[in-house]
Scaffold this motif. Structure first.
Motif, PDB file in Angstrom:
ATOM      1  N   UNK A  79       0.879  -1.093   0.020  1.00 37.03           N
ATOM      2  CA  UNK A  79       0.004  -0.131  -0.136  1.00 37.03           C
ATOM      3  C   UNK A  79       0.934   1.234  -0.080  1.00 37.03           C
ATOM      4  N   UNK A  80       0.826   1.923  -1.056  1.00 42.45           N
ATOM      5  CA  UNK A  80       1.885   2.831  -1.229  1.00 42.45           C
ATOM      6  C   UNK A  80       0.919   4.392  -1.301  1.00 42.45           C
ATOM      7  N   UNK A  81       1.628   5.426  -0.952  1.00 38.04           N
ATOM      8  CA  UNK A  81       1.189   6.925  -0.991  1.00 38.04           C
ATOM      9  C   UNK A  81       2.002   7.685  -2.064  1.00 38.04           C
ATOM     10  N   UNK A  82       1.685   7.867  -3.073  1.00 34.97           N
ATOM     11  CA  UNK A  82       2.535   8.715  -4.122  1.00 34.97           C
ATOM     12  C   UNK A  82       2.061  10.090  -4.198  1.00 34.97           C
ATOM     13  N   UNK A  83       3.001  11.191  -4.225  1.00 38.87           N
ATOM     14  CA  UNK A  83       2.735  12.427  -4.643  1.00 38.87           C
ATOM     15  C   UNK A  83       3.800  12.768  -5.774  1.00 38.87           C
ATOM     16  N   UNK A  84       3.326  13.223  -6.851  1.00 39.18           N
ATOM     17  CA  UNK A  84       4.327  13.475  -7.930  1.00 39.18           C
ATOM     18  C   UNK A  84       3.727  14.315  -8.723  1.00 39.18           C
ATOM     19  N   UNK A  95      -3.372   7.372  -3.438  1.00 37.90           N
ATOM     20  CA  UNK A  95      -2.696   5.933  -2.590  1.00 37.90           C
ATOM     21  C   UNK A  95      -3.203   4.615  -3.798  1.00 37.90           C
ATOM     22  N   UNK A  96      -2.095   3.913  -3.659  1.00 40.38           N
ATOM     23  CA  UNK A  96      -2.197   2.847  -4.430  1.00 40.38           C
ATOM     24  C   UNK A  96      -1.947   1.441  -3.670  1.00 40.38           C
ATOM     25  N   UNK A  97      -2.465   0.373  -4.419  1.00 41.17           N
ATOM     26  CA  UNK A  97      -2.351  -0.881  -3.926  1.00 41.17           C
ATOM     27  C   UNK A  97      -1.554  -1.620  -5.060  1.00 41.17           C
ATOM     28  N   UNK A  98      -0.576  -2.031  -4.585  1.00 42.70           N
ATOM     29  CA  UNK A  98       0.116  -2.992  -5.758  1.00 42.70           C
ATOM     30  C   UNK A  98       0.397  -4.540  -5.444  1.00 42.70           C
ATOM     31  N   UNK A  99      -0.103  -5.193  -6.248  1.00 41.41           N
ATOM     32  CA  UNK A  99      -0.160  -6.624  -5.914  1.00 41.41           C
ATOM     33  C   UNK A  99       0.730  -7.483  -7.011  1.00 41.41           C
ATOM     34  N   UNK A 100       1.856  -8.054  -6.396  1.00 39.15           N
ATOM     35  CA  UNK A 100       2.833  -8.906  -7.173  1.00 39.15           C
ATOM     36  C   UNK A 100       2.780 -10.185  -6.629  1.00 39.15           C
ATOM     37  N   UNK A 110       1.994  -8.217 -12.081  1.00 38.89           N
ATOM     38  CA  UNK A 110       1.469  -7.240 -10.985  1.00 38.89           C
ATOM     39  C   UNK A 110       0.294  -6.314 -11.520  1.00 38.89           C
ATOM     40  N   UNK A 111      -0.367  -6.008 -10.629  1.00 36.82           N
ATOM     41  CA  UNK A 111      -1.647  -5.167 -10.802  1.00 36.82           C
ATOM     42  C   UNK A 111      -1.440  -3.917  -9.932  1.00 36.82           C
ATOM     43  N   UNK A 112      -1.634  -2.653 -10.144  1.00 40.09           N
ATOM     44  CA  UNK A 112      -1.888  -1.483  -9.391  1.00 40.09           C
ATOM     45  C   UNK A 112      -3.146  -1.133  -9.509  1.00 40.09           C
ATOM     46  N   UNK A 113      -3.706  -0.659  -8.325  1.00 40.03           N
ATOM     47  CA  UNK A 113      -4.900  -0.210  -8.247  1.00 40.03           C
ATOM     48  C   UNK A 113      -5.159   1.043  -7.496  1.00 40.03           C
ATOM     49  N   UNK A 114      -5.485   2.197  -8.076  1.00 39.89           N
ATOM     50  CA  UNK A 114      -5.560   3.613  -7.768  1.00 39.89           C
ATOM     51  C   UNK A 114      -6.574   4.358  -8.269  1.00 39.89           C
ATOM     52  N   UNK A 115      -7.097   5.367  -7.836  1.00 37.82           N
ATOM     53  CA  UNK A 115      -7.936   6.295  -8.352  1.00 37.82           C
ATOM     54  C   UNK A 115      -7.463   7.841  -8.107  1.00 37.82           C
ATOM     55  N   UNK A 116      -7.468   8.305  -9.340  1.00 41.98           N
ATOM     56  CA  UNK A 116      -6.948   9.623  -9.427  1.00 41.98           C
ATOM     57  C   UNK A 116      -8.022  10.773  -9.325  1.00 41.98           C
ATOM     58  N   UNK A 117      -9.069  10.286  -9.281  1.00 41.60           N
ATOM     59  CA  UNK A 117     -10.322  11.368  -9.218  1.00 41.60           C
ATOM     60  C   UNK A 117     -10.721  11.747  -8.102  1.00 41.60           C
TER      61      UNK A 117
END
Length: 117
Positions: A79-84, A95-100, A110-117
């Motif tokens: 479970x990641x928190x990205x700011x860029x 915030x993103x969930x990455x499953x590997x 791998x699958x990344x799940x996130x919502x940018x909206x």
């Protein structure tokens, strides 16, 4: 001998240090299949590496925080928190969930799940 948990920790550490290409070269399988949300998957190391290089050249990372992890047999979840800031999309904070899925110390899917909206 390195345990699977140690391998995942090393991978996540490289990501946290923004050493994306090093992480790709060391921990991704040649036949990687990577998918963001429900987008078309990126298949194969050559295509995947280009995607990562594109992200690096078009983004300035402000924060990349690992919030939590789960490590099971040949499976890791982060479970990641990205700011860029991305040249095309502007500043993103999500915030993103990455499953590997792993095989022989390499990420095969791998699958990344996130919502940018």
């Amino acid at each position: 001998m390195t345990t699977f948990t140690e391998t995942v920790k090393e991978f996540n550490s490289l990501v946290q240090q923004y050493k994306f290409i090093e992480a790709v070269d060391k921990f991704y399988d040649q036949d990687i299949i990577s998918t963001d949300n429900s987008n078309e998957p990126t298949k194969g190391m050559e295509n995947f590496r280009k995607e990562v290089e594109n992200f690096i050249s078009n983004s300035e990372v402000e924060k990349l925080e690992l919030l939590s992890t789960i490590v099971e047999e040949n499976l890791s979840v982060a479970h990641w928190h990205y700011i860029f800031t991305n040249k095309m999309f502007g500043r993103l904070d999500y915030k993103q969930i990455s499953v590997q899925r792993w095989r022989n110390g390499k990420i095969i899917q791998e699958n990344h799940f996130y919502n940018l909206g």
